[in-house]
Design an enzyme around this catalytic site. Structure first.
Site, PDB file in Angstrom:
ATOM      1  N   CYS A   1      -2.333  25.147 -39.259  1.00 39.52           N
ATOM      2  CA  CYS A   1      -2.039  26.555 -39.535  1.00 39.52           C
ATOM      3  C   CYS A   1      -0.990  26.751 -40.622  1.00 39.52           C
ATOM      4  O   CYS A   1      -0.794  27.881 -41.092  1.00 39.52           O
ATOM      5  CB  CYS A   1      -1.565  27.244 -38.253  1.00 39.52           C
ATOM      6  SG  CYS A   1      -2.791  27.231 -36.922  1.00 39.52           S
TER       7      CYS A   1
ATOM      8  N   GLY B   1       4.921  24.072 -36.169  1.00 39.90           N
ATOM      9  CA  GLY B   1       3.907  23.966 -35.129  1.00 39.90           C
ATOM     10  C   GLY B   1       2.683  23.259 -35.677  1.00 39.90           C
ATOM     11  O   GLY B   1       2.796  22.385 -36.541  1.00 39.90           O
ATOM     12  N   CYS B   2       1.521  23.637 -35.215  1.00 40.69           N
ATOM     13  CA  CYS B   2       0.270  23.005 -35.636  1.00 40.69           C
ATOM     14  C   CYS B   2       0.151  22.980 -37.155  1.00 40.69           C
ATOM     15  O   CYS B   2       0.162  24.025 -37.810  1.00 40.69           O
ATOM     16  CB  CYS B   2      -0.911  23.756 -35.038  1.00 40.69           C
ATOM     17  SG  CYS B   2      -2.516  23.160 -35.616  1.00 40.69           S
ATOM     18  N   PHE B   3       0.030  21.793 -37.719  1.00 42.15           N
ATOM     19  CA  PHE B   3      -0.002  21.699 -39.184  1.00 42.15           C
ATOM     20  C   PHE B   3      -1.266  22.300 -39.787  1.00 42.15           C
ATOM     21  O   PHE B   3      -1.278  22.665 -40.954  1.00 42.15           O
ATOM     22  CB  PHE B   3       0.238  20.283 -39.692  1.00 42.15           C
ATOM     23  CG  PHE B   3      -0.488  19.155 -38.997  1.00 42.15           C
ATOM     24  CD1 PHE B   3      -1.752  19.309 -38.452  1.00 42.15           C
ATOM     25  CD2 PHE B   3       0.124  17.904 -38.896  1.00 42.15           C
ATOM     26  CE1 PHE B   3      -2.408  18.261 -37.837  1.00 42.15           C
ATOM     27  CE2 PHE B   3      -0.527  16.840 -38.272  1.00 42.15           C
ATOM     28  CZ  PHE B   3      -1.803  17.024 -37.742  1.00 42.15           C
TER      29      PHE B   3
END
Length: 204
Positions: free
Chosen positions: A41, A37-39
Site C-alpha cells: 500500500c 504498514g503493508c508495503f
C-alpha cells in the site's frame, strides 16, 4: 577454503542488501525509506508522484540478514515492512515525500497499521543523513503543532540501516494483482481510517 567460504558469504550478504545513502548518485537521484504498514500500500502513492523514479518493497530496521517475507510477517525478526524510494531531488523534495508518507499512514497507532498488527507493521521514517533527520523531525513537529491529530504520534524517526528488497512477487503487487490488492486494502479499512484522520482522499 574456510576463508574463501567466508568471502563468498560476505559477498552474498552485500549483494542482497541495498546500500543506504541519501547523497545524490552520479545520475543525480537520491533515496528515502519509509515504513507505513503493508508495503503493497505504500508503493502506489509514490509511484504516481512526479519525480519518483522507482519504489521497492522490502525489509529494514532489524539485525537479521536476508530476511524472508515469511519470517518478517510472522513477527520473528526485528525488521519492519518498508518501501525504498528512488527519486530526483530536482523534481520532488524530501519534504514532499514526507507529506505523502504522513497522509498514507495512521501516526497514532503504535501497535501496527490498520488491520495489520505487530512491530513489523508499525510506522517509521528511516533517515539516511542528518538533513533527512532534521526534515523528518520538523515535519513531525509541524503535525503536532497543527493539532489536527487527536493523540500522540507513535511514528519513530530512526537512522537507516541495510534495506533488503522483498521477494519479486511483492514488487508492484497492486499492478500485478489489482483485484486482490483492492480487496485487501478495503478489507483492512485503510482508506476509511485515512479519510477519518485526514478528512480528504488519500494519494492512492
Amino acid at each position: 577454503m574456510r576463508f574463501r567460504g567466508i568471502l563468498t558469504l560476505f559477498a552474498i550478504v552485500l549483494s542482497s542488501a541495498v546500500a543506504v545513502s541519501a547523497a545524490p548518485k552520479q545520475d543525480g537521484t537520491s533515496a528515502a525509506i519509509f515504513a507505513g504498514g503493508c508495503f503493497w500500500c505504500m508503493e502506489p502513492p509514490y509511484d504516481k508522484l512526479d519525480g519518483v523514479i522507482s519504489t521497492t518493497s522490502g525489509y529494514t530496521g532489524g539485525s537479521e540478514v536476508n530476511p524472508t517475507y515469511k519470517q518478517v510477517a510472522s513477527g520473528r525478526t526485528s525488521h519492519r515492512e518498508a518501501v525504498r524510494i528512488e527519486y530526483d531531488p530536482k523534481r520532488v523534495s524530501y519534504e514532499r515525500l514526507l507529506e505523502v508518507f504522513w497522509r498514507n499512514i495512521d501516526p497514532l497507532d503504535g501497535r501496527g497499521q490498520f488491520c495489520d498488527k505487530g512491530r513489523h507493521y508499525t510506522s517509521a521514517i528511516y533517515t539516511l543523513d542528518d538533513e533527512q533527520f532534521t526534515a523528518a523531525e520538523a515535519s513531525k513537529a509541524e503535525l503536532v503543532s497543527q493539532g489536527k491529530l487527536k493523540g500522540e504520534i507513535k511514528t519513530e524517526i530512526l537512522p537507516a540501516g541495510p534495506f533488503y528488497p522483498a521477494e519479486d512477487y511483492h514488487q508492484d503487487y497492486y499492478k500485478k494483482n489489482p483485484i486482490r490488492y483492492k480487496y485487501y486494502r478495503w478489507g483492512c479499512g485503510r482508506d476509511a481510517r485515512l479519510k477519518k484522520l485526514w478528512g480528504a482522499p488519500t494519494d492512492d
